[in-house]
Structure formats: C-alpha cells, structure tokens
Enzyme design. Sequence first.
Site, mmCIF file in Angstrom:
data_model
loop_
_atom_site.group_PDB
_atom_site.id
_atom_site.type_symbol
_atom_site.label_atom_id
_atom_site.label_comp_id
_atom_site.label_asym_id
_atom_site.label_seq_id
_atom_site.Cartn_x
_atom_site.Cartn_y
_atom_site.Cartn_z
ATOM 1 N N ASP A 1 0.856 -1.197 0.000
ATOM 2 C CA ASP A 1 0.000 0.000 0.000
ATOM 3 C C ASP A 1 0.889 1.243 0.000
ATOM 4 O OD1 ASP A 1 -1.791 2.167 0.985
ATOM 5 O OD2 ASP A 1 -3.214 0.531 1.269
ATOM 6 N N LYS B 1 -12.226 2.858 -13.358
ATOM 7 C CA LYS B 1 -12.447 1.482 -12.889
ATOM 8 C C LYS B 1 -12.891 0.601 -14.065
ATOM 9 C CE LYS B 1 -12.206 -0.043 -9.212
ATOM 10 N NZ LYS B 1 -11.070 -0.608 -8.439
ATOM 11 N N TYR C 1 -13.926 8.595 -11.929
ATOM 12 C CA TYR C 1 -13.652 7.412 -11.098
ATOM 13 C C TYR C 1 -14.177 6.150 -11.772
ATOM 14 C CZ TYR C 1 -14.634 3.782 -7.646
ATOM 15 O OH TYR C 1 -14.751 2.566 -7.011
ATOM 16 N N THR D 1 -16.330 -2.149 -9.111
ATOM 17 C CA THR D 1 -17.501 -1.455 -8.580
ATOM 18 C C THR D 1 -18.705 -1.561 -9.511
ATOM 19 O OG1 THR D 1 -18.343 0.765 -8.106
ATOM 20 C CG2 THR D 1 -16.500 0.657 -9.604
ATOM 21 N N ASP D 2 -19.889 -1.438 -8.929
ATOM 22 C CA ASP D 2 -21.114 -1.418 -9.758
ATOM 23 C C ASP D 2 -21.224 -0.110 -10.549
ATOM 24 O OD1 ASP D 2 -21.670 0.307 -7.633
ATOM 25 O OD2 ASP D 2 -23.628 -0.556 -7.169
ATOM 26 N N GLU D 3 -20.392 0.900 -10.191
ATOM 27 C CA GLU D 3 -20.500 2.205 -10.867
ATOM 28 C C GLU D 3 -20.095 2.137 -12.333
ATOM 29 O OE1 GLU D 3 -19.256 5.695 -8.897
ATOM 30 O OE2 GLU D 3 -19.936 5.026 -6.943
ATOM 31 N N ASP E 1 -25.467 19.781 -5.912
ATOM 32 C CA ASP E 1 -25.405 18.389 -6.359
ATOM 33 C C ASP E 1 -24.027 18.054 -6.927
ATOM 34 O OD1 ASP E 1 -26.339 15.860 -6.747
ATOM 35 O OD2 ASP E 1 -28.032 16.424 -8.019
HETATM 36 P P1 NAD Z 1 -9.965 3.470 0.019
HETATM 37 O O1 NAD Z 1 -9.846 4.751 -0.716
HETATM 38 O O2 NAD Z 1 -10.475 3.468 1.408
HETATM 39 O O3 NAD Z 1 -8.538 2.750 0.073
HETATM 40 C C1 NAD Z 1 -7.694 2.700 -1.032
HETATM 41 C C2 NAD Z 1 -6.333 2.149 -0.564
HETATM 42 O O4 NAD Z 1 -5.493 2.038 -1.721
HETATM 43 C C3 NAD Z 1 -5.622 3.064 0.432
HETATM 44 O O5 NAD Z 1 -5.061 2.294 1.464
HETATM 45 C C4 NAD Z 1 -4.535 3.717 -0.407
HETATM 46 O O6 NAD Z 1 -3.389 4.088 0.341
HETATM 47 C C5 NAD Z 1 -4.221 2.616 -1.417
HETATM 48 N N1 NAD Z 1 -3.640 3.142 -2.650
HETATM 49 C C6 NAD Z 1 -4.113 4.177 -3.407
HETATM 50 N N2 NAD Z 1 -3.283 4.401 -4.436
HETATM 51 C C7 NAD Z 1 -2.277 3.480 -4.347
HETATM 52 C C8 NAD Z 1 -1.137 3.193 -5.124
HETATM 53 N N3 NAD Z 1 -0.812 3.921 -6.207
HETATM 54 N N4 NAD Z 1 -0.322 2.167 -4.758
HETATM 55 C C9 NAD Z 1 -0.612 1.436 -3.649
HETATM 56 N N5 NAD Z 1 -1.682 1.672 -2.862
HETATM 57 C C10 NAD Z 1 -2.507 2.682 -3.207
HETATM 58 O O7 NAD Z 1 -10.812 2.529 -0.924
HETATM 59 P P2 NAD Z 1 -11.932 1.452 -0.543
HETATM 60 O O8 NAD Z 1 -13.219 2.136 -0.354
HETATM 61 O O9 NAD Z 1 -11.391 0.559 0.515
HETATM 62 O O10 NAD Z 1 -12.024 0.660 -1.925
HETATM 63 C C11 NAD Z 1 -11.143 -0.431 -2.193
HETATM 64 C C12 NAD Z 1 -11.431 -0.968 -3.576
HETATM 65 O O11 NAD Z 1 -12.793 -1.385 -3.663
HETATM 66 C C13 NAD Z 1 -11.260 0.056 -4.701
HETATM 67 O O12 NAD Z 1 -10.697 -0.599 -5.809
HETATM 68 C C14 NAD Z 1 -12.668 0.525 -5.015
HETATM 69 O O13 NAD Z 1 -12.772 0.932 -6.367
HETATM 70 C C15 NAD Z 1 -13.451 -0.750 -4.756
HETATM 71 N N6 NAD Z 1 -14.856 -0.575 -4.344
HETATM 72 C C16 NAD Z 1 -15.162 0.224 -3.278
HETATM 73 C C17 NAD Z 1 -16.483 0.309 -2.842
HETATM 74 C C18 NAD Z 1 -16.867 1.160 -1.664
HETATM 75 O O14 NAD Z 1 -18.059 1.294 -1.395
HETATM 76 N N7 NAD Z 1 -15.928 1.719 -0.909
HETATM 77 C C19 NAD Z 1 -17.477 -0.410 -3.512
HETATM 78 C C20 NAD Z 1 -17.119 -1.198 -4.611
HETATM 79 C C21 NAD Z 1 -15.795 -1.297 -5.006
HETATM 80 O O1 DAU Z 2 -21.202 1.933 -5.793
HETATM 81 C C1 DAU Z 2 -19.924 1.614 -5.327
HETATM 82 C C2 DAU Z 2 -19.138 2.878 -5.056
HETATM 83 O O2 DAU Z 2 -19.656 3.428 -3.841
HETATM 84 C C3 DAU Z 2 -17.636 2.663 -4.932
HETATM 85 O O3 DAU Z 2 -17.129 2.188 -6.152
HETATM 86 C C4 DAU Z 2 -16.922 3.964 -4.544
HETATM 87 O O4 DAU Z 2 -15.549 3.719 -4.336
HETATM 88 C C5 DAU Z 2 -17.540 4.484 -3.257
HETATM 89 O O5 DAU Z 2 -16.967 5.726 -2.924
HETATM 90 C C6 DAU Z 2 -19.052 4.632 -3.404
HETATM 91 O O6 DAU Z 2 -19.379 5.701 -4.343
HETATM 92 P P1 DAU Z 2 -20.599 6.702 -4.105
HETATM 93 O O7 DAU Z 2 -20.341 7.929 -4.861
HETATM 94 O O8 DAU Z 2 -21.894 6.007 -4.318
HETATM 95 O O9 DAU Z 2 -20.437 6.922 -2.497
HETATM 96 P P2 DAU Z 2 -20.512 8.260 -1.621
HETATM 97 O O10 DAU Z 2 -20.508 7.829 -0.199
HETATM 98 O O11 DAU Z 2 -19.545 9.291 -2.070
HETATM 99 O O12 DAU Z 2 -21.983 8.806 -1.976
HETATM 100 C C7 DAU Z 2 -23.118 8.002 -1.707
HETATM 101 C C8 DAU Z 2 -24.351 8.783 -2.126
HETATM 102 O O13 DAU Z 2 -24.515 9.877 -1.231
HETATM 103 C C9 DAU Z 2 -24.250 9.391 -3.510
HETATM 104 O O14 DAU Z 2 -25.549 9.402 -4.094
HETATM 105 C C10 DAU Z 2 -23.787 10.823 -3.245
HETATM 106 C C11 DAU Z 2 -24.441 11.139 -1.909
HETATM 107 N N1 DAU Z 2 -23.695 12.064 -1.020
HETATM 108 C C12 DAU Z 2 -22.372 11.832 -0.804
HETATM 109 C C13 DAU Z 2 -21.648 12.661 0.026
HETATM 110 C C14 DAU Z 2 -20.172 12.438 0.257
HETATM 111 C C15 DAU Z 2 -24.361 13.103 -0.394
HETATM 112 O O15 DAU Z 2 -25.590 13.289 -0.576
HETATM 113 N N2 DAU Z 2 -23.647 13.913 0.443
HETATM 114 C C16 DAU Z 2 -22.313 13.752 0.655
HETATM 115 O O16 DAU Z 2 -21.712 14.564 1.411
#
Ligand code: NAD
Ligand code: DAU
Length: 336
Positions: free
Chosen positions: A33, A154, A150, A123-125, A273
């Site tokens: 990491d 992905k 983003y 991700t589903d995005e 937004d």
């Molecule tokens: P996060 O942002 O919390 O963590 C990302 C980690 O990757 C951090 O520890 C960071 O230091 C490390 N990192 C970033 N750039 C790097 C690099 N160049 N080299 C090595 N390490 C690096 O992310 P998360 O929410 O834990 O998501 C993890 C994975 O899951 C991602 O690939 C994201 O796209 C995917 N994902 C996240 C969600 C969600 O809801 N959080 C949902 C679906 C998929």
């Molecule tokens: O769907 C999976 C994804 O979920 C992952 O791939 C991403 O890494 C993760 O960040 C997440 O993306 P979202 O954009 O859906 O998550 P976020 O928590 O940023 O936002 C969730 C919803 O809430 C979205 O509709 C935007 C809204 N939002 C977000 C923030 C930060 C707000 O209304 N207010 C806020 O301050």
Amino acid sequence: MKLFVTGGAGFIGSNFVHYWLKKHPEDSILNFDKLTYAGNLENLKDVETNPHYTFIQGDICDPEAVHRAMQGSDVVVHFAAESHVDRSILDPSLFVKTNVEGTAVLLNSALEHKVQRFHHISTDEVFGALPLNSELMFTEHTAYHPHSPYSASKAGSDHLVRAYFDTYGLPITISNCSNNYGPFHFPEKLFPLAITNLLEGKKVPVYGDGLYVRDWLYVEDHCRAIDCILSKGEIGKTYLIGGMSQDIPNVEIVKKILTLMGKDESSIEYVKDRPGHDRRYAVDWSMIHRELGWEPTESIDSGLAKTIEWFQTNESWWKRVKSGAYQEYYKKQYET
Ligand code: NAD
Ligand code: DAU
C-alpha cells in the site's frame, strides 16, 4: 497460501486483512500500500505483530517495487485505487494513473510471477445509472456506461484485467460490488461523514434533492463474498455483489442515521449536487448466490446500528483522520 493484497490499509482492504487472518490463520498476507490520504496503518494495529502479516509501503504504479514485492505470492487481491467520486471530479488524471496504469503494472507482474489467481475488486458504478422507480438491476450482462472519471477509470481497469485473461491466459476473477459501509470507512463518504458530523454537532450535507439510490452492503459481507470467489469462483468470470432488497433514497437513509443517533431533521443540509450524479444503483446478486452460495447477512438496519456504534467507540480514529489535509478537502468540496 500467500496473498499479495494491494490497498490493504484502506477501508475495504483493512477489513479484508482482518477477515482473512481470522478465517484462514494458516495463510500469510503481504499488504502492499502506498499510504495515500486514504491509507491508514492504524486500521491494522491489532495485526501488525501477527507473523502471518507483512506490510510494504509501495506504489502499484512502480513496476520494480511491485515485481520485487510480489515474488513468491500465490494469489493477488487488488483493492488499491483512488476510490472517491468527488475527488475524481476535482483531479481525474490521478484516477487514470492509479486505477488504470497501476492495474496494468500489477497484471504484468502477476503474469511474470505466474500467480494462481489475480482477483480484481471493482464497482457497480462501471454500469452507469438506473432510472428511479424501476425494477431494473445491474447484472453480469449489463453493458458498461460509466459517468464519472472514477467509474470510467475502474471500467478501464476491468477491461484490462479481462484482456489479460483473453490474451495471455492470466487466471483472473473480477467482482463488481455496490456501496460498502462499516468500520474504518473514510469520513469523506456519505455514511461515515454523516455519523461523524453528527457526533461533532454538525449538519449532514445531502446532495441535490437527496432522492439518489445506492445499494448498501456491510463490508464484512463483501469480504466473505471475495472469499467465496477465491475458493470456488470460476477463472475468467465476473461476479456482482450487492446487499439491498429494496430502494432507499439517500435522504431516507440519512433520516435512519438521525433517528439512531437521537437527532432530528434540522441536522440535514441540502447542498449543491454532484456533477454527473448517478440516479440509482441496484445490484442483482443472484448469480453469486446460485453458483457460490453467498448472500449478505446484515440488513441495512443491523449494519447501520453496528457502524454507528463503531464510530461512537472509535472517536480517536476518526478525529485524527478528520484533522490536517482532510480539512482542506472538506472546504474545497462543500464551501464553494
Ligand atoms: P480506500 O480509498 O479506502 O482505500 C484505497 C487504498 O489504496 C488506500 O489504502 C490507499 O493508500 C491505497 N492506494 C491508493 N493508491 C495506491 C497506489 N498507487 N499504490 C498502492 N496503494 C494505493 O478505498 P476502498 O473504499 O477501501 O475501496 C477499495 C477498492 O474497492 C477500490 O478498488 C474501489 O474501487 C473498490 N470498491 C469500493 C467500494 C466502496 O463502497 N468503498 C465499492 C465497490 C468497489
Ligand atoms: O457503488 C460503489 C461505489 O460506492 C464505490 O465504487 C466507490 O468507491 C464508493 O466511494 C461509493 O461511491 P458513491 O459515490 O456512491 O459513495 P458516496 O458515499 O460518495 O456517496 C453516496 C451517495 O450519497 C451518492 O448518491 C452521493 C451522496 N452524497 C455523498 C456525500 C459524500 C451526499 O448526498 N452527500 C455527501 O456529502
């Protein structure tokens, strides 16, 4: 088995490291990491002396460092990414670099080291958005239609991973998961931002009309799904992972959080937004259920209650995270 985990100091990665060491104590994990703003070794404090756990600080975009560190690994589980949609709108090129180029570097190294499996966390995005008030869901056959830098980055990484299977026979699997939440969630994302703002006596920023829908999944359920794919998944295949059985708009989930925390709706603040904001996500996870026997165990209500309790008892963790550079980001995102 020796796992090479990228991004293990982030939110999902650190939950996965905890999950795996507990569930498979005979295995060893190397966590690679870079420790960006989202990487936090505090998340892994209780495993740092475990002889089956090693940490290497390194960048997935650095081929030599990756090659050296991956030596002797059986399985790669690739979490590392820039993960926040709003930050991708502020600085898209970093997302292309880390998420696309970084994944290519890992794939090359995995080929050279002849790993048994390369599992890519996505991700589903990548599928874009669904209309509100419809029964439509994302499936493994939905066409890619990403809208944010983003999700586009992905999507690019997913295509590369599949190309390495088709072209070079690299034994890959991919999972596209919906919105995770739970312990160690970085407080720039909606749930931890809402919970910690309320704990600080601040308001919860809700984007636009608040009628956006996400498919929420408790992070440990995600970790278990990855375990199922690693142990029983078919090489070359993609699995969708999700957690909801009904749509709940963001503002309604925020109201659930308010109720659980003893606050009222005056703590909601509607703010500008997100550009290109995807209206609705919903994941059909029936294939992983049918083929691998996985299903989520936490409901949104039980998962939220656990998550709020975690943030209440881990105040020093999120207070440290929310100090320093976080303040500058918050200003840029919410005060312009
Ligand atoms: P996060 O942002 O919390 O963590 C990302 C980690 O990757 C951090 O520890 C960071 O230091 C490390 N990192 C970033 N750039 C790097 C690099 N160049 N080299 C090595 N390490 C690096 O992310 P998360 O929410 O834990 O998501 C993890 C994975 O899951 C991602 O690939 C994201 O796209 C995917 N994902 C996240 C969600 C969600 O809801 N959080 C949902 C679906 C998929
Ligand atoms: O769907 C999976 C994804 O979920 C992952 O791939 C991403 O890494 C993760 O960040 C997440 O993306 P979202 O954009 O859906 O998550 P976020 O928590 O940023 O936002 C969730 C919803 O809430 C979205 O509709 C935007 C809204 N939002 C977000 C923030 C930060 C707000 O209304 N207010 C806020 O301050």
